[in-house]
Design a protein around this motif. Structure first.
Motif, PDB file in Angstrom:
ATOM      1  N   ILE A  19     -91.482 -24.694 -24.834  1.00 53.59           N
ATOM      2  CA  ILE A  19     -90.560 -24.973 -25.933  1.00 53.59           C
ATOM      3  C   ILE A  19     -91.347 -25.265 -27.211  1.00 53.59           C
ATOM      4  CG2 ILE A  19     -88.597 -26.380 -26.686  1.00 53.59           C
ATOM      5  CD1 ILE A  19     -88.087 -24.843 -24.116  1.00 53.59           C
ATOM      6  N   GLY A  20     -90.913 -24.664 -28.319  1.00 63.62           N
ATOM      7  CA  GLY A  20     -91.494 -24.988 -29.620  1.00 63.62           C
ATOM      8  C   GLY A  20     -92.843 -24.369 -29.910  1.00 63.62           C
ATOM      9  N   GLN A  21     -93.277 -23.430 -29.064  1.00 64.16           N
ATOM     10  CA  GLN A  21     -94.587 -22.780 -29.266  1.00 64.16           C
ATOM     11  C   GLN A  21     -94.413 -21.266 -29.188  1.00 64.16           C
ATOM     12  OE1 GLN A  21     -97.053 -24.258 -30.362  1.00 64.16           O
ATOM     13  NE2 GLN A  21     -97.136 -26.371 -29.635  1.00 64.16           N
ATOM     14  N   GLU A  22     -93.482 -20.744 -29.982  1.00 64.42           N
ATOM     15  CA  GLU A  22     -93.203 -19.307 -29.964  1.00 64.42           C
ATOM     16  C   GLU A  22     -94.431 -18.491 -30.357  1.00 64.42           C
ATOM     17  OE1 GLU A  22     -91.252 -21.560 -31.363  1.00 64.42           O
ATOM     18  OE2 GLU A  22     -89.468 -21.484 -30.079  1.00 64.42           O
ATOM     19  N   GLN A  23     -95.195 -19.006 -31.344  1.00 67.53           N
ATOM     20  CA  GLN A  23     -96.384 -18.268 -31.770  1.00 67.53           C
ATOM     21  C   GLN A  23     -97.416 -18.189 -30.656  1.00 67.53           C
ATOM     22  OE1 GLN A  23     -98.704 -19.989 -34.933  1.00 67.53           O
ATOM     23  NE2 GLN A  23     -99.829 -18.104 -35.330  1.00 67.53           N
ATOM     24  N   LEU A  24     -97.550 -19.255 -29.882  1.00 74.87           N
ATOM     25  CA  LEU A  24     -98.486 -19.267 -28.769  1.00 74.87           C
ATOM     26  C   LEU A  24     -98.110 -18.192 -27.750  1.00 74.87           C
ATOM     27  CD1 LEU A  24    -100.752 -20.389 -27.005  1.00 74.87           C
ATOM     28  CD2 LEU A  24     -99.189 -22.198 -26.258  1.00 74.87           C
ATOM     29  N   ILE A  25     -96.836 -18.102 -27.422  1.00 75.50           N
ATOM     30  CA  ILE A  25     -96.368 -17.094 -26.464  1.00 75.50           C
ATOM     31  C   ILE A  25     -96.650 -15.695 -27.001  1.00 75.50           C
ATOM     32  CG2 ILE A  25     -94.332 -16.143 -25.300  1.00 75.50           C
ATOM     33  CD1 ILE A  25     -93.152 -18.991 -25.345  1.00 75.50           C
ATOM     34  N   ASP A  26     -96.325 -15.482 -28.277  1.00 72.14           N
ATOM     35  CA  ASP A  26     -96.573 -14.170 -28.897  1.00 72.14           C
ATOM     36  C   ASP A  26     -98.050 -13.795 -28.835  1.00 72.14           C
ATOM     37  OD1 ASP A  26     -93.977 -13.526 -29.537  1.00 72.14           O
ATOM     38  OD2 ASP A  26     -94.063 -14.365 -31.557  1.00 72.14           O
ATOM     39  N   GLU A 182     -85.879 -30.979 -26.947  1.00 71.02           N
ATOM     40  CA  GLU A 182     -85.643 -30.044 -25.848  1.00 71.02           C
ATOM     41  C   GLU A 182     -86.745 -30.150 -24.799  1.00 71.02           C
ATOM     42  OE1 GLU A 182     -83.822 -27.600 -23.402  1.00 71.02           O
ATOM     43  OE2 GLU A 182     -82.956 -28.418 -25.252  1.00 71.02           O
ATOM     44  N   ILE A 183     -87.992 -30.414 -25.237  1.00 76.49           N
ATOM     45  CA  ILE A 183     -89.100 -30.603 -24.293  1.00 76.49           C
ATOM     46  C   ILE A 183     -88.827 -31.811 -23.398  1.00 76.49           C
ATOM     47  CG2 ILE A 183     -91.534 -31.296 -24.123  1.00 76.49           C
ATOM     48  CD1 ILE A 183     -92.012 -29.631 -26.686  1.00 76.49           C
ATOM     49  N   LYS A 188     -87.091 -33.822 -18.001  1.00 74.48           N
ATOM     50  CA  LYS A 188     -86.152 -34.565 -17.146  1.00 74.48           C
ATOM     51  C   LYS A 188     -85.548 -33.661 -16.086  1.00 74.48           C
ATOM     52  CE  LYS A 188     -84.736 -37.984 -20.634  1.00 74.48           C
ATOM     53  NZ  LYS A 188     -83.610 -38.463 -21.468  1.00 74.48           N
ATOM     54  N   ARG A 189     -85.180 -32.428 -16.485  1.00 75.10           N
ATOM     55  CA  ARG A 189     -84.589 -31.498 -15.521  1.00 75.10           C
ATOM     56  C   ARG A 189     -85.597 -31.136 -14.439  1.00 75.10           C
ATOM     57  NH1 ARG A 189     -82.529 -29.090 -20.289  1.00 75.10           N
ATOM     58  NH2 ARG A 189     -84.074 -27.401 -20.174  1.00 75.10           N
ATOM     59  N   GLU A 190     -86.848 -30.930 -14.839  1.00 70.38           N
ATOM     60  CA  GLU A 190     -87.872 -30.589 -13.856  1.00 70.38           C
ATOM     61  C   GLU A 190     -88.164 -31.761 -12.930  1.00 70.38           C
ATOM     62  OE1 GLU A 190     -90.385 -27.199 -16.334  1.00 70.38           O
ATOM     63  OE2 GLU A 190     -91.161 -29.247 -16.206  1.00 70.38           O
ATOM     64  N   ALA A 191     -88.149 -32.973 -13.499  1.00 71.44           N
ATOM     65  CA  ALA A 191     -88.421 -34.169 -12.688  1.00 71.44           C
ATOM     66  C   ALA A 191     -87.323 -34.395 -11.659  1.00 71.44           C
ATOM     67  CB  ALA A 191     -88.562 -35.387 -13.589  1.00 71.44           C
TER      68      ALA A 191
END
Length: 322
Positions: A19-26, A182-183, A188-191
């Motif tokens: 989440i929040g690292q779109e440039q990293l993914i690209d 969102e992170i 929390k969902r993963e935990a």
């Protein structure tokens, strides 16, 4: 699915856990499609390791994580020959973690130079030589090395020659407040194990190779090629373009920078669903391509000038093609 659709799905699947690292993914996908290696710099906790794990989880490939430490040996990376008394060949080569598809070299600047250099042959030649024998890497191979920009105690800075082996040098920063929220919710969902129970359909390696074939056919006009060469030339001979710029640069990019700029620009154009390169494609990737290939002068460092500012100035003084 077409190669473009497959890569789009890969990007969407990675975005669900990063989440929040779109440039990293690209940038990770760009380097993978360009068949290069990546140096990633960022503060702890900014999803560097998580990003490469997300790529390996959604792509049909193997992943090796190597934690670089001061006591690491080259054989810990490449592997070594072991003695087996009951075998016909008494020595058998035990492959190290470098023999995988995706290699995460975590905190690469924490190991001494002889260990860092163990990666060089694999990165450049796609092979490793142990005890006089050469072993080839898989066709799909990428090294993503990380380093912490603020902690210098007990580190071994990468020499310029080794930095040049990386196709790009990407720097990531903090996510915005909305992404941070969102992170927290994702954690929390993963935990609480509220994950999607449906197994993911991984993207086959063939999609990467098919995409590379299409990228090889992306058109680069002669004018665009000359523009790239002019940008690189401005890092080497800045006095020809701007007197003040010449005072800030000690030396510029090698021909590897020109090749990397061409490859990354073509991949960027393809990811934008175009079969031709524009100056905008070049501008989008040039900082990642050149920031580790320009050495600032004493004056530049004393004035607190960054390589990003130098590159912005180069783009400003070099005439854009029509």
């Amino acid at each position: 699915m077409s190669p473009f659709e497959s890569i789009t799905v890969l990007k969407e699947q990675m975005s669900k856990s990063i989440i929040g690292q779109e440039q990293l993914i690209d940038r990770i996908i760009l380097v993978l499609l360009a068949d290069g290696n990546m140096l990633l710099e960022g503060l702890p906790g900014l999803a560097k390791t998580r990003a490469i794990n997300a790529l390996a989880k959604n792509l049909d490939c193997g992943l090796s994580r190597i934690q670089f430490t001061p006591d690491l040996l080259p054989s810990d990376i490449t592997g070594t020959e072991i003695y087996v008394p009951n075998e016909k060949e008494k020595f058998i080569f035990q492959k190290g973690p470098i023999f995988s598809n995706l290699i995460l070299a975590d905190e690469i600047n924490r190991a001494p130079a002889k260990v860092q250099s163990a990666l060089l042959e694999a990165m450049e030649e796609r092979q490793a030589t142990v005890s006089g024998k050469t072993y080839k890497m898989d066709d799909l191979f990428m090294v993503m090395a990380t380093q912490n920009p603020i902690e210098q105690e007990g580190t071994y800075p990468l020499p310029e020659a080794q930095m040049d082996r990386f196709l790009v040098h990407t720097i990531i920063g903090y996510p915005d407040d909305e992404s941070e929220l969102e992170i927290m919710r994702l954690n929390k969902r993963e935990a609480s194990k509220e994950k999607d129970k449906k197994p993911l359909e991984t993207i086959p390696q063939k999609a990467i190779f098919d995409a590379r074939k299409e990228i090889a056919n992306v058109k680069v006009t002669e004018a665009i090629e000359k523009y790239m060469v002019s940008l690189i030339s401005a890092t080497r001979y800045p006095e020809k373009f701007d007197v003040e710029l010449a005072k800030l640069i000690d030396f510029g990019s090698s021909p590897r920078g020109t090749i990397a700029l061409d490859r990354c620009s073509r991949v960027h154009a393809w990811m934008e669903n175009r079969d031709y390169v524009t100056p905008e494609d070049i501008h989008q990737v040039i900082k990642d391509v050149l920031r580790h290939r320009i050495a600032l002068s004493y004056k530049g460092r004393a004035e607190g000038i960054t390589t990003n500012q130098i590159i912005d100035k180069i783009i400003e003084v070099v005439a854009v093609v029509a």
